[in-house]
Scaffold this motif. Structure first.
Motif, PDB file in Angstrom:
ATOM      1  N   ASN A 566     -80.705 -30.303   3.791  1.00  0.00           N
ATOM      2  CA  ASN A 566     -81.246 -29.462   5.104  1.00  0.00           C
ATOM      3  C   ASN A 566     -80.643 -28.619   6.109  1.00  0.00           C
ATOM      4  O   ASN A 566     -81.384 -27.567   6.098  1.00  0.00           O
ATOM      5  CB  ASN A 566     -81.406 -31.169   5.931  1.00  0.00           C
ATOM      6  N   ASP A 567     -79.351 -28.557   5.931  1.00  0.00           N
ATOM      7  CA  ASP A 567     -79.211 -27.271   6.848  1.00  0.00           C
ATOM      8  C   ASP A 567     -79.290 -26.429   6.328  1.00  0.00           C
ATOM      9  O   ASP A 567     -79.654 -25.163   6.546  1.00  0.00           O
ATOM     10  CB  ASP A 567     -77.429 -27.354   6.603  1.00  0.00           C
ATOM     11  N   MET A 568     -79.434 -25.897   4.835  1.00  0.00           N
ATOM     12  CA  MET A 568     -79.954 -24.350   3.855  1.00  0.00           C
ATOM     13  C   MET A 568     -80.669 -24.162   4.304  1.00  0.00           C
ATOM     14  O   MET A 568     -81.650 -22.322   4.998  1.00  0.00           O
ATOM     15  CB  MET A 568     -79.437 -25.212   2.304  1.00  0.00           C
ATOM     16  N   GLN A 569     -81.833 -25.209   4.461  1.00  0.00           N
ATOM     17  CA  GLN A 569     -83.125 -25.153   4.749  1.00  0.00           C
ATOM     18  C   GLN A 569     -84.027 -24.466   6.188  1.00  0.00           C
ATOM     19  O   GLN A 569     -84.501 -24.117   6.990  1.00  0.00           O
ATOM     20  CB  GLN A 569     -83.729 -26.770   4.210  1.00  0.00           C
ATOM     21  N   VAL A 590     -94.115 -15.548   4.554  1.00  0.00           N
ATOM     22  CA  VAL A 590     -92.688 -15.318   4.207  1.00  0.00           C
ATOM     23  C   VAL A 590     -92.145 -16.772   3.813  1.00  0.00           C
ATOM     24  O   VAL A 590     -91.954 -17.290   3.059  1.00  0.00           O
ATOM     25  CB  VAL A 590     -92.282 -14.506   5.017  1.00  0.00           C
ATOM     26  N   LEU A 591     -92.403 -17.683   5.059  1.00  0.00           N
ATOM     27  CA  LEU A 591     -91.769 -19.585   4.909  1.00  0.00           C
ATOM     28  C   LEU A 591     -92.654 -19.958   3.626  1.00  0.00           C
ATOM     29  O   LEU A 591     -91.977 -20.692   2.954  1.00  0.00           O
ATOM     30  CB  LEU A 591     -91.765 -19.754   6.256  1.00  0.00           C
ATOM     31  N   GLY A 592     -94.051 -19.784   3.713  1.00  0.00           N
ATOM     32  CA  GLY A 592     -95.071 -20.577   2.676  1.00  0.00           C
ATOM     33  C   GLY A 592     -94.568 -19.916   0.894  1.00  0.00           C
ATOM     34  O   GLY A 592     -93.784 -20.523   0.222  1.00  0.00           O
ATOM     35  N   GLU A 593     -94.110 -18.559   1.018  1.00  0.00           N
ATOM     36  CA  GLU A 593     -93.953 -17.785   0.007  1.00  0.00           C
ATOM     37  C   GLU A 593     -92.585 -18.257  -0.620  1.00  0.00           C
ATOM     38  O   GLU A 593     -91.853 -18.834  -2.074  1.00  0.00           O
ATOM     39  CB  GLU A 593     -93.651 -16.077  -0.242  1.00  0.00           C
ATOM     40  N   LEU A 594     -91.496 -18.485   0.193  1.00  0.00           N
ATOM     41  CA  LEU A 594     -90.088 -18.677   0.486  1.00  0.00           C
ATOM     42  C   LEU A 594     -90.040 -20.073  -0.637  1.00  0.00           C
ATOM     43  O   LEU A 594     -89.609 -20.730  -1.414  1.00  0.00           O
ATOM     44  CB  LEU A 594     -89.327 -18.525   1.523  1.00  0.00           C
ATOM     45  N   TYR A 595     -90.526 -21.524   0.124  1.00  0.00           N
ATOM     46  CA  TYR A 595     -90.801 -22.260  -0.843  1.00  0.00           C
ATOM     47  C   TYR A 595     -91.731 -22.585  -1.663  1.00  0.00           C
ATOM     48  O   TYR A 595     -91.185 -23.835  -2.505  1.00  0.00           O
ATOM     49  CB  TYR A 595     -91.876 -23.469   0.568  1.00  0.00           C
ATOM     50  N   ILE A 596     -92.087 -21.890  -2.194  1.00  0.00           N
ATOM     51  CA  ILE A 596     -93.090 -21.519  -3.639  1.00  0.00           C
ATOM     52  C   ILE A 596     -91.850 -21.508  -4.525  1.00  0.00           C
ATOM     53  O   ILE A 596     -90.911 -22.133  -5.314  1.00  0.00           O
ATOM     54  CB  ILE A 596     -93.999 -21.355  -3.236  1.00  0.00           C
TER      55      ILE A 596
END
Ligand SMILES: *Cc1c(COP(=O)(O)O)cnc(C)c1O
Length: 608
Positions: A566-569, A590-596
């Motif tokens: 959680n902290d990392m996210q 960018v956030l979407g890409e990172l989550y993928i």
């Protein structure tokens, strides 16, 4: 059969139209299976499990021992347990238990976690043996297993374990597990794993302790629980002679203990050690005996001692693990890149004027080399290269000249080796010199730890193109950033692979016999986790892919080593939200890409 399949393949595979197929029922090709899984979007290395190969090994070991028992009119039974340390993965264990059911096949546990696994999944009535150092809790678990109705034998490794059993039975006299004793032999095995035997071995009771143990058991009125003696002289026995000596020693101890009043003692457990042939070349075969010989020797030797000493012929237990598990798993990994692509004529940058004279000569050698002059031209080329490298060190030629020289010599060697009927004395050396480095999408540390740690070879080969002569001396590089992650070309056991154009074709490397020890010994070096695995059930019409388990995603891997995810996210999110260069739309993207990326596993997908 190419790639030494006749030595290690055990008729499990066939080669047909250049492709490796399973030699079972509809005989699907490895390529089709891999494509089937990749079509679902899975990339990276794949560990394929073949349950029919687990069944085959179990059938074979029971078949051979029962044949030997019949042949020698032996009166004891053959029984077997699988040592869980060799492979505890559910994708293996569930099939093992299913295949072993008709035979009464059991499990061996060497730790509390393995014992719990055995208590949960072993079929009631099939034997469980427990080896290794045990504390009070582990011995209590043995009593609990007994209450569940399991046929459990605790093999004591020292007098203190016996004392704990004696203590515990005071409160629980009706549920005392059977007791086995590991004996410390003076005869040792012959292999790199043979530390398990010998008078200074880590495990077992010496003769003085054996006498003491019998006294303690008598005193506690528990001698009738002593049912088994056990030894294990080490894994991957290359030669059977030490086993025969160990059997004689163990047989005599068995007879002595019975004479001392252990009337329920009726089993000799010979441990594991049955070797697997991993060799691809006859010069380096791993063992010098067959399973039939192994079974005959064991049955015959124990029978002889029982006759000499006039004692009952004991049941014979084995704990062979490697032999049962090794063949069932095949790792298949795509080649991502070939590293000598830079040595192509396209990469030459020869100058219009002003090439060093030696370089011009190299260029001529390349253009005019033929089958007749090849040997002489190669020698000239190598000489010129030496001189040009010296000139570079002295500052007389530039980096482009040096690059041209290296490319030309590489091309000259490659061309010379392509001439048929030309006898080039240093052929092997030259092949090694122009070897190709195949970057393969797997981690040596995760999937082949015994190669890294013990130098154990495993069969390696491509799964296609087997109707074409492989011409490239090959070194395999894994994708870790560790220079140990490499299977270097070895002149003694050379590996040749095909010249391929990865722009237009895929090329997969298979590593065979990886079903024993490798999975759980595998380590997450560079945080590469256990590869995606699948179980392949083959029938008469085709095959079914079962139990596909994806390699861990990046968050799970980091969670495993105790990061607060959680902290990392939050941190990653904050870093994006505070990025000065991004507007709101870009931040979202960018956030979407990172989550993928974070939801995928860490293996490479492609280099392009
Ligand atoms: C490791 C081990 C085995 C299995 O040995 P393999 O060589 O894999 O057959 C069997 N018994 C004991 C006690 C062991 O420690």
């Amino acid at each position: 059969m190419p790639y030494g399949m006749k030595y290690w393949g055990n008729n499990n595979f066939v080669i047909d139209e250049g492709s490796v197929r399973l030699n079972h029922k509809s005989s699907p090709s490895l390529l089709n299976i891999v494509q089937g899984i990749r079509d679902e979007g899975h990339r990276g290395p794949l560990l394929l499990r073949f349950p029919h190969l687990i069944g085959k090994q179990i059938d074979t070991i029971y078949g051979e021992f029962n044949r030997a028992i019949k042949e020698f009119q032996y009166k004891g039974d053959f029984k077997a347990v699988f040592p869980l340390k060799v492979n505890q993965f559910p994708g293996f264990v569930h099939h093992l238990l299913k295949c072993g059911q008709p035979y009464g096949y059991g499990l061996e546990a060497g730790s509390k976690a393995e014992l719990i696994l055995a208590m949960a999944y072993n079929h009631l009535g099939h034997p469980i043996t427990v080896n290794g150092f045990k504390d009070y809790e582990m011995i209590s678990l043995g009593f609990i297993a007994k209450k569940m109705g399991h046929d459990i034998t605790l093999t004591i490794e020292g007098i203190n374990e016996l004392e704990t059993i004696i203590d515990l039975q005071k409160n629980d006299p009706d549920y005392v597990p059977s007791i086995g004793i590991r004996i410390r032999l003076h005869n040792t095995g012959a292999s790199s794993w043979s530390k398990s035997g010998g008078i200074n071995a880590k495990f077992g009771l010496n003769s003085t302790e054996l006498i003491e143990a019998v006294d303690l058991l008598k005193e506690a009125n528990l001698l009738s629980h002593l049912t088994m003696i056990h030894f294990h002289i080490g894994s991957q026995m290359s030669d059977i002679t030490p086993l025969k000596k160990a059997l004689r020693e163990a047989g005599n101890i068995y007879a002595e203990l019975r004479k001392m009043g252990a009337k329920q003692l009726n089993a000799i457990n010979i441990g594991g050690g049955l070797a697997v042939e991993y060799a691809q070349h006859k010069e380096v075969l791993n063992k010098n005996y067959s399973l039939a010989e192994f079974a005959n020797d064991i049955v015959y030797n124990i029978k002889t001692i029982a006759a000499d000493k006039k004692v009952k012929e004991p049941d014979i237990y084995t704990e062979s693990g490697r032999f049962i598990a090794a063949s069932h798993a095949v790792l298949i990994a795509p080649v991502l890149e070939l590293f000598s692509e830079e040595y192509s004529p396209k990469s030459l940058r020869l100058k219009e004027n002003g090439n060093p004279p030696l370089l011009e000569e190299l260029h001529d050698l390349f253009k005019t080399i033929n089958a007749k002059n090849a040997v002489e031209y190669i020698h000239d080329a190598l000489d010129h290269l030496e001189s040009l490298l010296t000139l570079f060190d002295l500052g007389y030629i530039d980096l482009e000249d040096r690059s041209n020289a290296e490319i030309l010599v590489h091309l000259i060697i490659k061309k010379s080796l392509s001439f048929k009927n030309t006898n080039i004395p240093e052929r092997r050396d030259l092949l090694e010199q122009i070897q190709e480095r195949y970057l393969v999408n797997f981690s040596m540390f995760q999937s082949l730890p015994d190669f890294w740690g013990l130098g154990q070879d495993f069969p390696i080969m491509p799964i296609t193109k087997l109707d074409e002569q492989p011409t490239r001396a090959a070194t395999i590089w894994d994708i870790t950033c560790d220079s140990d992650g490499e299977i270097p070309f070895n002149q003694g056991t050379p590996l040749f692979l095909h010249d391929i154009d990865l722009e237009s074709e895929e090329y997969f490397i298979a590593l065979f016999l990886v079903g024993a020890y490798q999975e759980v010994l595998g380590m997450n070096h560079n945080l590469f986790s256990h590869p995606t695995e699948a179980t392949i059930v083959i029938d008469d019409n085709g095959f079914v892919i079962e139990d596909l388990i994806q390699s861990k995603n990046i968050f799970d891997i980091l969670d495993d080593i105790d990061y607060d995810i959680n902290d990392m996210q939050n941190r990653l999110k904050n870093n994006i939200e505070n990025a000065p260069a991004l507007d709101d739309e870009a931040k979202k993207q960018v956030l979407g890409e990172l989550y993928i990326y974070l939801s995928e596993n860490g293996y490479l997908k492609t280099t392009r």
